[in-house]
Motif scaffolding. Structure first.
Motif, PDB file in Angstrom:
ATOM      1  N   ARG A   1       1.591   5.614  -0.632  1.00 13.79           N
ATOM      2  CA  ARG A   1       1.045   6.966  -0.714  1.00 13.79           C
ATOM      3  C   ARG A   1       0.915   7.324  -2.192  1.00 13.79           C
ATOM      4  NH1 ARG A   1       5.584   8.352   2.314  1.00 13.79           N
ATOM      5  NH2 ARG A   1       6.051   9.790   0.633  1.00 13.79           N
ATOM      6  N   VAL A   2       0.064   8.278  -2.484  1.00 13.09           N
ATOM      7  CA  VAL A   2      -0.205   8.660  -3.874  1.00 13.09           C
ATOM      8  C   VAL A   2       1.073   9.083  -4.589  1.00 13.09           C
ATOM      9  CG1 VAL A   2      -1.408  10.317  -5.354  1.00 13.09           C
ATOM     10  CG2 VAL A   2      -2.595   9.289  -3.422  1.00 13.09           C
ATOM     11  N   ASP A   3       1.899   9.909  -3.940  1.00 11.12           N
ATOM     12  CA  ASP A   3       3.115  10.391  -4.600  1.00 11.12           C
ATOM     13  C   ASP A   3       4.079   9.249  -4.914  1.00 11.12           C
ATOM     14  OD1 ASP A   3       3.533  10.145  -1.808  1.00 11.12           O
ATOM     15  OD2 ASP A   3       5.211  11.551  -1.864  1.00 11.12           O
ATOM     16  N   ARG A   4       4.184   8.280  -4.007  1.00 10.45           N
ATOM     17  CA  ARG A   4       5.063   7.123  -4.237  1.00 10.45           C
ATOM     18  C   ARG A   4       4.511   6.248  -5.367  1.00 10.45           C
ATOM     19  NH1 ARG A   4       9.578   5.085  -4.925  1.00 10.45           N
ATOM     20  NH2 ARG A   4       9.939   3.007  -4.176  1.00 10.45           N
ATOM     21  N   PHE A   5       3.192   6.043  -5.357  1.00  9.50           N
ATOM     22  CA  PHE A   5       2.546   5.267  -6.416  1.00  9.50           C
ATOM     23  C   PHE A   5       2.798   5.904  -7.779  1.00  9.50           C
ATOM     24  CE2 PHE A   5      -1.008   4.659  -9.287  1.00  9.50           C
ATOM     25  CZ  PHE A   5      -1.078   3.275  -9.355  1.00  9.50           C
ATOM     26  N   GLN A   6       2.613   7.226  -7.859  1.00  9.48           N
ATOM     27  CA  GLN A   6       2.795   7.927  -9.126  1.00  9.48           C
ATOM     28  C   GLN A   6       4.243   7.852  -9.597  1.00  9.48           C
ATOM     29  OE1 GLN A   6       1.122  11.710  -8.008  1.00  9.48           O
ATOM     30  NE2 GLN A   6      -0.899  11.168  -8.809  1.00  9.48           N
TER      31      GLN A   6
ATOM     32  N   ARG B   1       4.761   4.322 -10.862  1.00 11.05           N
ATOM     33  CA  ARG B   1       3.994   4.168 -12.103  1.00 11.05           C
ATOM     34  C   ARG B   1       4.756   4.802 -13.260  1.00 11.05           C
ATOM     35  NH1 ARG B   1      -0.904   7.780 -12.174  1.00 11.05           N
ATOM     36  NH2 ARG B   1       0.770   9.205 -12.680  1.00 11.05           N
TER      37      ARG B   1
ATOM     38  N   LYS C   1      -6.447  10.043 -16.771  1.00 11.45           N
ATOM     39  CA  LYS C   1      -7.066  11.020 -15.882  1.00 11.45           C
ATOM     40  C   LYS C   1      -8.489  11.325 -16.331  1.00 11.45           C
ATOM     41  CE  LYS C   1      -2.846  13.215 -14.407  1.00 11.45           C
ATOM     42  NZ  LYS C   1      -2.117  14.449 -14.232  1.00 11.45           N
TER      43      LYS C   1
ATOM     44  N   THR D   1      -9.483  11.955  -9.583  1.00  9.37           N
ATOM     45  CA  THR D   1      -8.579  11.617 -10.667  1.00  9.37           C
ATOM     46  C   THR D   1      -8.294  10.135 -10.582  1.00  9.37           C
ATOM     47  OG1 THR D   1      -7.579  13.802 -10.572  1.00  9.37           O
ATOM     48  CG2 THR D   1      -6.344  12.084 -11.715  1.00  9.37           C
TER      49      THR D   1
ATOM     50  N   SER E   1      -1.024   7.685 -17.111  1.00 13.88           N
ATOM     51  CA  SER E   1      -2.189   7.922 -16.277  1.00 13.88           C
ATOM     52  C   SER E   1      -3.409   8.147 -17.154  1.00 13.88           C
ATOM     53  CB  SER E   1      -1.948   9.149 -15.401  1.00 13.88           C
ATOM     54  OG  SER E   1      -3.118   9.497 -14.726  1.00 13.88           O
TER      55      SER E   1
ATOM     56  N   THR F   1       0.869  -1.167   0.000  1.00 11.24           N
ATOM     57  CA  THR F   1       0.000   0.000   0.000  1.00 11.24           C
ATOM     58  C   THR F   1       0.910   1.221   0.000  1.00 11.24           C
ATOM     59  OG1 THR F   1      -1.629  -1.204   1.298  1.00 11.24           O
ATOM     60  CG2 THR F   1      -1.814   1.195   1.254  1.00 11.24           C
TER      61      THR F   1
END
Length: 77
Positions: free
Chosen positions: A42-47, A50, A59, A76, A57, A40
């Motif tokens: 955080r969004v910034d780490r996932f992005q 990715r 969007k 988003t 992405s 699991t």
């Protein structure tokens, strides 16, 4: 029985390293791209991960106004 399997894999890898057929290198946790599939994040780490995978992405925005017409929600994906 699983322990023997892991043990044999370890010995195989050690043998390959000793024969110089394989080189093991330390990989900092920040560079482990597979984390995107196993943790699991955080969004910034996932992005970040990715982007390293080269996945684009998709969007899209979802806007919903409250009954008063003042509140807007955005999503988003």
């Amino acid at each position: 029985m699983e322990g023997k399997h892991i043990e044999s894999q370890f010995h195989f890898l050690r043998e390959q390293v000793n024969k110089e057929n394989l080189k093991l290198e330390y990989c900092n946790t920040k560079e482990k791209i597979a984390d995107i599939f196993t943790k699991t994040l955080r969004v910034d780490r996932f992005q970040c991960l990715r982007d390293k995978l080269g996945v684009l992405s998709n969007k899209s925005e979802l806007r919903v106004d409250s009954p008063s017409g003042r509140t807007e929600y955005q999503m988003t994906i």
